[in-house]
Each structure stands twice: as structure tokens, then as C-alpha cells.
Design a protein around this motif. Structure first.
Motif, mmCIF file in Angstrom:
data_model
loop_
_atom_site.group_PDB
_atom_site.id
_atom_site.type_symbol
_atom_site.label_atom_id
_atom_site.label_comp_id
_atom_site.label_asym_id
_atom_site.label_seq_id
_atom_site.Cartn_x
_atom_site.Cartn_y
_atom_site.Cartn_z
ATOM 1 N N LYS A 111 50.155 58.338 73.952
ATOM 2 C CA LYS A 111 50.441 58.879 73.021
ATOM 3 C C LYS A 111 51.785 58.811 72.318
ATOM 4 O O LYS A 111 52.038 58.477 71.096
ATOM 5 C CB LYS A 111 50.399 60.412 73.303
ATOM 6 C CG LYS A 111 50.268 61.325 71.898
ATOM 7 C CD LYS A 111 50.186 62.761 72.516
ATOM 8 C CE LYS A 111 50.234 63.464 71.429
ATOM 9 N NZ LYS A 111 50.069 65.180 71.646
ATOM 10 N N LYS A 114 52.090 54.852 71.157
ATOM 11 C CA LYS A 114 51.499 54.555 69.729
ATOM 12 C C LYS A 114 52.199 54.986 68.502
ATOM 13 O O LYS A 114 51.960 54.577 67.477
ATOM 14 C CB LYS A 114 50.100 55.278 69.886
ATOM 15 C CG LYS A 114 49.210 54.681 70.546
ATOM 16 C CD LYS A 114 47.956 55.413 70.825
ATOM 17 C CE LYS A 114 47.055 54.515 71.833
ATOM 18 N NZ LYS A 114 45.800 55.209 72.222
ATOM 19 N N ARG A 115 53.399 55.629 68.942
ATOM 20 C CA ARG A 115 54.260 56.125 67.657
ATOM 21 C C ARG A 115 55.144 54.893 67.420
ATOM 22 O O ARG A 115 55.966 54.755 66.595
ATOM 23 C CB ARG A 115 55.052 57.369 67.899
ATOM 24 C CG ARG A 115 54.276 58.590 68.031
ATOM 25 C CD ARG A 115 54.892 59.806 68.030
ATOM 26 N NE ARG A 115 54.172 60.671 68.700
ATOM 27 C CZ ARG A 115 54.493 61.632 69.928
ATOM 28 N NH1 ARG A 115 55.852 61.264 70.341
ATOM 29 N NH2 ARG A 115 53.793 62.287 70.583
ATOM 30 N N THR A 116 55.490 54.065 68.337
ATOM 31 C CA THR A 116 56.471 52.903 68.227
ATOM 32 C C THR A 116 55.734 51.909 67.580
ATOM 33 O O THR A 116 54.343 51.752 67.229
ATOM 34 C CB THR A 116 56.968 52.435 69.616
ATOM 35 O OG1 THR A 116 55.945 51.801 70.123
ATOM 36 C CG2 THR A 116 57.411 53.727 70.162
#
Length: 166
Positions: A111, A114-116
């Protein structure tokens, strides 16, 4: 994913051009909160620690060497998130932790990762984390099967909430 000795690490060396990450060198006596990103933003570091399920301030203040295996696993993941490399291959992902910690650690890391904007390849001999990671693709070194790109869904579970009288 695949059993030990099936070629995961050898394959991992060739997937991305970044080498295979097997762990960080941690300072012997510095608290992990200071060791993760010594010149970084405090809020970013605590955010990374919390994102991987290591939200306990007492754990943040201990050196890496005295953490439990589960805490070490999560501290490593927090440091990877903090560094946010463009490409990384992580060997022995979830190998040193119990399966419950592995599943939730995989979920939390996926989770947050996936923001990177980076690419991450995880090498593991454990199949039980696949549904929790929701990976873009899987190569099974035991069978030679490539999943291709797909959309994964986390396993469902039943949650019941009961009112109590305290």
C-alpha cells in the motif's frame, strides 16, 4: 516466488539494473528513528514507520539490533520507503517473520510502496503473501509460470462487530 534454491536471487539480479537488496547496515547504538534518514524530515520518517505497522514510539527509540525479528522486518521496509529508490529488488521478503506478520507487513508495504514512483521486485519462498501484496505480476520459479500483468484482489474476510456493555 518459489522454493529455496530455485533461482529467485539469480533471476532477481537480472530483473532490474540495481542489484539485490538484502538489508541495510544499521548503526549499532542509534535509535531507528534517527538511523532511517538522519538528514530527512522527522514527519516523513515517522510516516514510513507507521505505514509499515511500526507505529510504537518506544520501538522507534531502540537501536535496530535490539528489535524483534518482526520489528526489524518492518524497520527495513520503512527505510526502503524512506529512501524511495527508483528501482529495488528485495531478497528473502518476509522470510524471517511469522506468517501473520508477513501477510500484514506485505499488505502495509504494498500500500505504501504504490504511493512512490519506484519499481520494486520482491523475492520470496512464501506463496501466502501474494494475495496481500496484490502484485502487478508473478513469476513462479518452481513451475516456470509467468502470470503476466493482472489486477489482484486482497483475500476477503468476515468482520463482525458486537455491541458490549463495557
Amino acid at each position: 516466488v518459489g522454493p529455496s534454491g530455485s533461482g529467485k536471487t539469480s533471476l532477481g539480479r537480472h530483473v532490474l539494473n540495481c542489484g539485490v537488496h538484502t538489508g541495510f547496515d544499521w548503526p549499532a547504538d542509534a535509535p531507528i528513528i534517527d538511523a532511517i534518514a538522519p538528514n530527512g524530515d522527522f514527519n516523513d520518517v515517522t510516516g514510513c514507520l507507521s505505514a509499515v505497522g511500526l507505529g510504537s514510539v518506544p520501538a522507534w527509540l531502540r537501536p535496530f539490533s535490539v528489535l524483534s525479528n518482526g520489528e526489524k522486518f518492518r524497520a527495513e521496509l520503512a527505510r526502503v520507503l524512506s529512501d524511495a529508490p527508483k528501482e529495488i529488488v528485495i531478497d528473502e521478503f518476509t522470510s524471517v517473520v511469522d506468517r501473520q506478520i508477513a501477510k500484514f507487513g506485505a499488505l502495509a508495504f504494498a500500500k505504501a510502496w504504490k504511493r512512490t514512483q519506484g519499481k520494486c521486485v520482491l523475492l520470496s519462498c512464501h506463496y501466502d503473501i501474494i494475495d496481500w501484496l496484490e502484485p502487478d505480476w508473478i513469476f513462479d520459479t518452481a513451475t516456470g509460470k509467468w502470470s503476466g500483468r493482472s489486477l489482484w484482489r486482497r483475500p476477503s474476510f468476515e468482520l463482525k462487530i458486537h455491541e458490549t456493555d463495557w
